[in-house]
Design a protein around this motif. Structure first.
Motif, PDB file in Angstrom:
ATOM      1  N   LYS A 139       0.829  -1.215   0.000  1.00  0.00           N
ATOM      2  CA  LYS A 139       0.000   0.000   0.000  1.00  0.00           C
ATOM      3  C   LYS A 139       0.854   1.252   0.000  1.00  0.00           C
ATOM      4  N   GLY A 140       1.928   1.256   0.841  1.00  0.00           N
ATOM      5  CA  GLY A 140       2.786   2.436   0.944  1.00  0.00           C
ATOM      6  C   GLY A 140       3.384   2.800  -0.396  1.00  0.00           C
ATOM      7  N   LYS A 141       3.860   1.803  -1.108  1.00  0.00           N
ATOM      8  CA  LYS A 141       4.470   2.057  -2.411  1.00  0.00           C
ATOM      9  C   LYS A 141       3.451   2.655  -3.386  1.00  0.00           C
ATOM     10  N   ILE A 142       2.251   2.089  -3.400  1.00  0.00           N
ATOM     11  CA  ILE A 142       1.233   2.577  -4.353  1.00  0.00           C
ATOM     12  C   ILE A 142       0.744   3.972  -3.938  1.00  0.00           C
ATOM     13  N   ILE A 143       0.611   4.200  -2.633  1.00  0.00           N
ATOM     14  CA  ILE A 143       0.224   5.545  -2.166  1.00  0.00           C
ATOM     15  C   ILE A 143       1.255   6.557  -2.636  1.00  0.00           C
ATOM     16  N   ASP A 144       2.532   6.238  -2.428  1.00  0.00           N
ATOM     17  CA  ASP A 144       3.596   7.170  -2.834  1.00  0.00           C
ATOM     18  C   ASP A 144       3.505   7.458  -4.332  1.00  0.00           C
ATOM     19  N   PHE A 145       3.258   6.441  -5.106  1.00  0.00           N
ATOM     20  CA  PHE A 145       3.136   6.599  -6.565  1.00  0.00           C
ATOM     21  C   PHE A 145       1.953   7.519  -6.902  1.00  0.00           C
ATOM     22  N   LEU A 146       0.812   7.293  -6.257  1.00  0.00           N
ATOM     23  CA  LEU A 146      -0.400   8.046  -6.593  1.00  0.00           C
ATOM     24  C   LEU A 146      -0.427   9.456  -6.006  1.00  0.00           C
ATOM     25  N   THR A 147       0.365   9.674  -4.954  1.00  0.00           N
ATOM     26  CA  THR A 147       0.327  10.971  -4.278  1.00  0.00           C
ATOM     27  C   THR A 147       0.705  12.113  -5.213  1.00  0.00           C
ATOM     28  N   ASP A 148       1.473  11.791  -6.220  1.00  0.00           N
ATOM     29  CA  ASP A 148       1.829  12.785  -7.228  1.00  0.00           C
ATOM     30  C   ASP A 148       0.574  13.512  -7.743  1.00  0.00           C
ATOM     31  N   GLU A 149      -0.528  12.761  -7.852  1.00  0.00           N
ATOM     32  CA  GLU A 149      -1.761  13.319  -8.427  1.00  0.00           C
ATOM     33  C   GLU A 149      -2.774  13.789  -7.377  1.00  0.00           C
ATOM     34  N   ALA A 150      -2.502  13.490  -6.088  1.00  0.00           N
ATOM     35  CA  ALA A 150      -3.456  13.874  -5.041  1.00  0.00           C
ATOM     36  C   ALA A 150      -2.961  15.118  -4.322  1.00  0.00           C
ATOM     37  N   ASP A 151      -3.837  15.734  -3.505  1.00  0.00           N
ATOM     38  CA  ASP A 151      -3.418  16.889  -2.715  1.00  0.00           C
ATOM     39  C   ASP A 151      -3.188  16.516  -1.253  1.00  0.00           C
ATOM     40  N   ILE A 152      -4.050  15.610  -0.759  1.00  0.00           N
ATOM     41  CA  ILE A 152      -4.022  15.298   0.674  1.00  0.00           C
ATOM     42  C   ILE A 152      -4.084  13.776   0.859  1.00  0.00           C
ATOM     43  N   VAL A 153      -3.204  13.252   1.696  1.00  0.00           N
ATOM     44  CA  VAL A 153      -3.225  11.809   2.007  1.00  0.00           C
ATOM     45  C   VAL A 153      -3.705  11.643   3.446  1.00  0.00           C
ATOM     46  N   VAL A 154      -4.692  10.762   3.631  1.00  0.00           N
ATOM     47  CA  VAL A 154      -5.353  10.640   4.934  1.00  0.00           C
ATOM     48  C   VAL A 154      -5.237   9.221   5.477  1.00  0.00           C
ATOM     49  N   ARG A 155      -4.714   9.075   6.702  1.00  0.00           N
ATOM     50  CA  ARG A 155      -4.804   7.790   7.413  1.00  0.00           C
ATOM     51  C   ARG A 155      -6.043   7.861   8.295  1.00  0.00           C
ATOM     52  N   SER A 156      -6.827   6.806   8.337  1.00  0.00           N
ATOM     53  CA  SER A 156      -8.098   6.874   9.058  1.00  0.00           C
ATOM     54  C   SER A 156      -8.309   5.743  10.063  1.00  0.00           C
ATOM     55  N   GLN A 157      -7.392   4.809  10.137  1.00  0.00           N
ATOM     56  CA  GLN A 157      -7.539   3.733  11.147  1.00  0.00           C
ATOM     57  C   GLN A 157      -6.176   3.099  11.423  1.00  0.00           C
ATOM     58  N   GLY A 158      -6.168   2.191  12.401  1.00  0.00           N
ATOM     59  CA  GLY A 158      -4.925   1.515  12.763  1.00  0.00           C
ATOM     60  C   GLY A 158      -3.997   2.463  13.506  1.00  0.00           C
ATOM     61  N   GLY A 159      -2.792   1.995  13.740  1.00  0.00           N
ATOM     62  CA  GLY A 159      -1.822   2.818  14.454  1.00  0.00           C
ATOM     63  C   GLY A 159      -0.446   2.464  13.974  1.00  0.00           C
ATOM     64  N   ASN A 160       0.521   2.377  14.923  1.00  0.00           N
ATOM     65  CA  ASN A 160       1.878   2.052  14.488  1.00  0.00           C
ATOM     66  C   ASN A 160       2.106   0.549  14.395  1.00  0.00           C
ATOM     67  N   ASN A 161       1.003  -0.198  14.344  1.00  0.00           N
ATOM     68  CA  ASN A 161       1.094  -1.615  13.928  1.00  0.00           C
ATOM     69  C   ASN A 161       1.378  -1.678  12.421  1.00  0.00           C
ATOM     70  N   ALA A 162       1.016  -0.622  11.703  1.00  0.00           N
ATOM     71  CA  ALA A 162       1.257  -0.559  10.255  1.00  0.00           C
ATOM     72  C   ALA A 162       2.739  -0.299   9.983  1.00  0.00           C
ATOM     73  N   GLY A 163       3.207  -0.821   8.873  1.00  0.00           N
ATOM     74  CA  GLY A 163       4.571  -0.525   8.412  1.00  0.00           C
ATOM     75  C   GLY A 163       4.500  -0.404   6.907  1.00  0.00           C
ATOM     76  N   HIS A 164       4.589   0.814   6.395  1.00  0.00           N
ATOM     77  CA  HIS A 164       4.429   1.052   4.962  1.00  0.00           C
ATOM     78  C   HIS A 164       5.774   1.460   4.372  1.00  0.00           C
ATOM     79  N   THR A 165       6.245   0.659   3.425  1.00  0.00           N
ATOM     80  CA  THR A 165       7.590   0.856   2.883  1.00  0.00           C
ATOM     81  C   THR A 165       7.541   1.631   1.575  1.00  0.00           C
TER      82      THR A 165
END
Ligand code: GDP
Ligand code: IMO
Ligand code: MG
Length: 422
Positions: A16-42
């Motif tokens: 997910k982290g990789k794809i978010i980074d790729f798509l962020t080029d076209e977005a304005d705001i990136v939002v996390r809405s659940q979970g915590g630091n159990n996540a690890g996005h590379t």
């Protein structure tokens, strides 16, 4: 880009982290809405690897805003560490990060209780990340949680914490564990509060203003569909709604403002932690681990690996309303001579086309496979869909067809450039 929810369609770590980074080029705001630091996005940029736990993966792109929404549970000390770690590497973290004043806090007693409950379960443990996520969401539901709006007011926080320490120390004592030092916790948390205070705001109001002014939102799911508290393989799940609906409740953005749901899935399946996993395959696990792949980004644990499970991804497409799919880690199968895809389960002689809710039944399900010949060629240098070997193209098309959604991204390596848009 339309307002998009990106969600994991398997058991987390789909890329997910990789794809978010790729798509962020076209977005304005990136939002996390659940979970915590159990996540690890590379995210890998220019050979540099970043692993994000609480901060949205958009932080590495200049002029993008990152929001940690109300549905996230925040360990403030860990978040300060993450901010400082990024700053040390030259990543600006300032006005580009907003933290919801309504987000709940993870406290040290949550982590202790997480570890204790796991230890007591013995063989039946969940295999949590021991970050205190379950107990923090328990407190939220029990209405005994502390929030960011409490943390940033020292007098309020110290009173509320003292009250919570009394109950939690009594609980720890009843479990035979030494009580925790409330004063030391207060000191650490007030120090973290001093760093975090400028970031804290009403993010619901911020997001609605942004929507009004035409800004594009990208929701960064954490974990994956089968770790969802309602729709996952309960009790071997996390404690939040990881599916698309969680993005709305966890941010205050209503469903009708979401235009698209993008499901991210690996070209095979992985799972870290305990719980049923019908297509698990030791041979594939060993092969991927031997390549140095599939070790957890948060805990370093070896991930269990198995074949692509289309019963699971079809279910994920249904629950999340997945329109588009991104298939990652296709290159992981480059050297596999013959590749299996699970198209159905067999349970007690009957064919099933959805995963049963009962974990014991799911554990007894036998996958029904179709087999496809491998392509036996490296794919990591492909930059267009037509660069992929014909068998690899056929394979990903088959995965999309079985899942029942449009194939829109194929990833063939951890770097930004190793991403094919269809
Ligand atoms: P997330 O939690 O969904 O963001 O995924 P993780 O970061 O925990 O795990 C995914 C792993 O796969 C990371 O090490 C990524 O760098 C890596 N990755 C993502 N996409 C690809 C890909 O297409 N090929 C390869 N080789 N690695 C990938
Ligand atoms: P990302 O966002 C994979 C798993 C844990 C355990 C279960 C419960 O990187 O995809 P928890 O600590 O949440 O109480 O653990 O959920 N788990 C993940 N597995 N990726 C994740 O996040 C995970 N977050 C939690 O291994 O099985
Ligand atoms: Mg991960």
């Amino acid at each position: 880009m339309p307002n998009t929810i990106l969600t994991g369609a398997q058991w987390g770590d789909e890329g997910k982290g990789k794809i978010i980074d790729f798509l962020t080029d076209e977005a304005d705001i990136v939002v996390r809405s659940q979970g915590g630091n159990n996540a690890g996005h590379t995210i890998v940029i220019g050979g540099e690897k970043y692993v994000l736990h609480l901060i949205p993966s958009g932080i590495l792109r200049k002029s993008k805003v990152c929001v940690i929404g109300n549905g996230v549970v925040i360990d403030p000390v860990s978040l300060v560490g993450e901010i400082e770690g990024l700053r040390k590497r030259g990543v600006a973290v300032g006005k580009n990060l907003l933290i919801s004043d309504a987000a709940h806090l993870v406290l040290p007693y949550h982590r202790e209780l997480d570890g204790q409950r796991e230890a007591r379960k013995g063989k039946g443990k969940i295999g949590t990340t021991k970050r205190g996520i379950g107990p923090a969401y328990c407190d939220k539901a029990a209405r005994t949680g502390l929030r960011m709006c409490d943390l940033i007011r020292p007098d309020v926080f110290s009173k509320k914490l003292a009250e919570r320490m009394r109950e939690n120390n009594a609980l720890l004592k009843s479990l035979g564990v030494r009580p925790m030092n409330g004063k030391a916790i207060l000191k650490d948390y007030l120090a973290a509060a001093a760093v975090l205070r400028p970031f804290v705001t009403n993010t619901v109001v911020y997001l609605h203003k942004a929507l009004k002014s035409g800004k594009q939102l990208l929701f960064e799911g954490a974990q994956g569909t089968f770790l969802d508290i309602d729709h996952g393989t309960y009790p071997y799940v996390t404690s939040s709604n990881t599916t698309a609906g969680g993005a709305c409740t966890g941010s205050g953005v209503p469903p009708h403002r979401v235009d698209c749901v993008l499901g991210v899935m690996k070209a095979y399946t992985t799972r870290v932690g305990e719980g049923p996993f019908p297509t698990e395959d030791k041979g594939l696990s060993d092969a991927l681990h031997a390549m140095g792949r599939e070790f957890g980004a948060t805990t370093g644990r070896a991930r269990r690996c198995g074949w692509f499970d289309a019963v699971a991804t079809r279910y994920a497409a249904m629950v999340n309303g997945i329109d588009d799919i991104a298939i990652t880690n296709l290159d992981g199968l480059d050297a596999v001579p013959s590749i299996r895809i699970c198209t159905a389960y067999k349970l007690d002689g009957k064919k099933l086309d959805y995963p049963p809710v009962d974990p014991d039944a799911l554990a007894r399900c036998k996958p029904v496979y179709v087999e496809m010949p491998g392509w036996n060629k490296p794919t990591d240098k492909a930059r267009k869909f037509s660069d992929l070997p014909p068998r690899a193209r056929e394979y990903v098309k088959k995965l999309a067809e079985l899942t029942g959604a449009r194939l829109s991204i194929v990833s063939i390596g951890p770097a930004r450039a190793q991403t094919i848009r269809l």
